[in-house]
Design an enzyme around this catalytic site. Structure first.
Site, PDB file in Angstrom:
ATOM      1  CG  HIS A 117      -7.926   1.571   5.766  1.00  0.00           C
ATOM      2  ND1 HIS A 117      -8.899   2.347   5.177  1.00  0.00           N
ATOM      3  CD2 HIS A 117      -7.398   0.798   4.790  1.00  0.00           C
ATOM      4  CE1 HIS A 117      -8.946   2.032   3.891  1.00  0.00           C
ATOM      5  NE2 HIS A 117      -8.065   1.110   3.630  1.00  0.00           N
TER       6      HIS A 117
ATOM      7  CG  ASN B  91      -8.728  -3.670   4.132  1.00  0.00           C
ATOM      8  OD1 ASN B  91      -9.545  -4.225   4.872  1.00  0.00           O
ATOM      9  ND2 ASN B  91      -8.587  -2.346   4.072  1.00  0.00           N
ATOM     10  CD1 TRP B  92     -10.261  -9.959   2.168  1.00  0.00           C
ATOM     11  CD2 TRP B  92     -11.564 -11.345   3.368  1.00  0.00           C
ATOM     12  NE1 TRP B  92      -9.815 -11.246   1.953  1.00  0.00           N
ATOM     13  CE2 TRP B  92     -10.592 -12.114   2.673  1.00  0.00           C
ATOM     14  CE3 TRP B  92     -12.481 -11.999   4.178  1.00  0.00           C
ATOM     15  CZ2 TRP B  92     -10.537 -13.511   2.778  1.00  0.00           C
ATOM     16  CZ3 TRP B  92     -12.431 -13.387   4.284  1.00  0.00           C
ATOM     17  CH2 TRP B  92     -11.466 -14.127   3.583  1.00  0.00           C
ATOM     18  CE  LYS B  93     -10.920  -1.187   1.660  1.00  0.00           C
ATOM     19  NZ  LYS B  93     -10.943   0.034   0.888  1.00  0.00           N
TER      20      LYS B  93
ATOM     21  N   GLY C  95      -7.599  -3.929  -1.516  1.00  0.00           N
ATOM     22  CA  GLY C  95      -8.992  -3.955  -1.070  1.00  0.00           C
ATOM     23  C   GLY C  95      -9.856  -4.755  -2.027  1.00  0.00           C
ATOM     24  N   GLY C  96     -10.547  -4.049  -2.924  1.00  0.00           N
ATOM     25  CA  GLY C  96     -11.523  -4.679  -3.818  1.00  0.00           C
ATOM     26  C   GLY C  96     -11.022  -5.934  -4.510  1.00  0.00           C
TER      27      GLY C  96
HETATM   28  P1  PGA Z   1      -8.666  -0.778  -2.962  1.00  0.00           P
HETATM   29  O1  PGA Z   1      -8.490  -0.587  -1.368  1.00  0.00           O
HETATM   30  O2  PGA Z   1      -7.638  -1.795  -3.365  1.00  0.00           O
HETATM   31  O3  PGA Z   1     -10.078  -1.276  -3.123  1.00  0.00           O
HETATM   32  O4  PGA Z   1      -8.427   0.538  -3.579  1.00  0.00           O
HETATM   33  C1  PGA Z   1      -7.228  -0.581  -0.778  1.00  0.00           C
HETATM   34  C2  PGA Z   1      -7.360  -0.359   0.697  1.00  0.00           C
HETATM   35  O5  PGA Z   1      -8.261   0.388   1.106  1.00  0.00           O
HETATM   36  O6  PGA Z   1      -6.597  -0.932   1.499  1.00  0.00           O
END
Ligand code: PGA
Length: 254
Positions: free
Chosen positions: A98, A9-11, A237-238
């Site tokens: 999300h 999830n690149w956000k 995410g990150g």
């Molecule tokens: P994170 O995010 O791995 O940066 O904690 C996960 C997500 O929000 O899907």
């Protein structure tokens, strides 16, 4: 046998050029290093879906996904993107619900049920997110809260429709905090979700639903998390923004 999936999830990160660089690094490493049946999904910002999809081409293992969609099909909804549009671009996955959408954009269970319906109506796969905030975990009502989220947005579905859904359990206190759930906490919640799916839809169907864990997954903790019997991969995410780290996470599912 349910599918194993690692979704990034690149956000709201990366310029177009950076997105292209990350994609080409991932294609190279995944082709060379990843064996087995794991599916990889790159959930990019909307403007990058098309270029990233072009880059990925027909690599069978890698798919592209959106991070959200509208609850409407078409029309005067400035700034929105519909599941029908994503379908027309051949984008097979859409993250729905999300915690950042719930928290910052006021999305609730009823709205998310509509979004899930729109995604399924287009023949796409929703990655439906659920997960409790810290105060709920501290109060000890997390199982109740998470099952309510699942029930509110998914339990109106027929068994046939439900089988097309991927669920992601992401405790809010673990997202972007570096504080991951322990392997045991993840397994416990995944088992609870599966138990409720089984009570409503039967054991056979419950056993076919892919349930991902998300929340500070990284190359160091992925193996232990993914070793749990009810954890079928991750929503990352990150760590999905760095090609080497993300590929190590994918390989951890082995
Ligand atoms: P994170 O995010 O791995 O940066 O904690 C996960 C997500 O929000 O899907």
């Amino acid at each position: 046998m349910r599918s194993k999936i690692v979704a990034g999830n690149w956000k709201m990160n990366k310029t177009l050029e950076e997105a292209k660089t990350l994609t080409s690094e991932l294609i190279g490493m995944i082709t060379d290093e990843v064996k087995g049946n794991v599916k990889v999904v790159l959930c990019t910002p909307f403007p990058y879906l098309h270029p990233v999809k072009q880059q990925v081409g027909n690599q069978a293992r890698i798919s592209v996904g959106a991070q959200n969609c509208s609850e409407h099909d078409w029309g005067a909804y400035t700034g929105e993107t519909s599941a029908a549009m994503l379908k027309s671009m051949d984008i097979p996955y859409v993250i729905v619900g999300h915690s950042e959408r719930r928290q910052y954009f006021g999305e609730n269970g009823v709205l998310l049920a509509k979004k899930v319906d729109k995604v399924l109506a287009q023949g796409l796969t929703p990655i439906f997110c659920c997960g409790e905030p810290l105060e709920i975990r501290e109060k000890g009502t997390h199982e109740q809260v998470v099952t309510d989220q699942v029930k509110k947005s998914l339990f109106h579905l027929s068994a046939e429709a439900l089988q097309k859904v991927v669920i992601a359990y992401e405790p809010v206190w673990a997202i972007g905090t570096g504080k991951t759930a322990t392997a045991q906490q993840a397994q416990e919640m995944h088992a609870v979700i599966r138990k409720h799916l089984s009570a409503k839809y039967g054991q056979t169907i419950a056993n076919e639903i892919t349930i991902l864990y998300g929340g500070s997954v990284n190359a160091a903790n992925a193996k232990e998390l993914f070793a749990n019997p009810d954890v079928d991969g991750g929503l990352v995410g990150g760590a999905s923004l760095k090609s080497r780290e993300f590929v190590e996470i994918i390989k951890a599912i082995g």
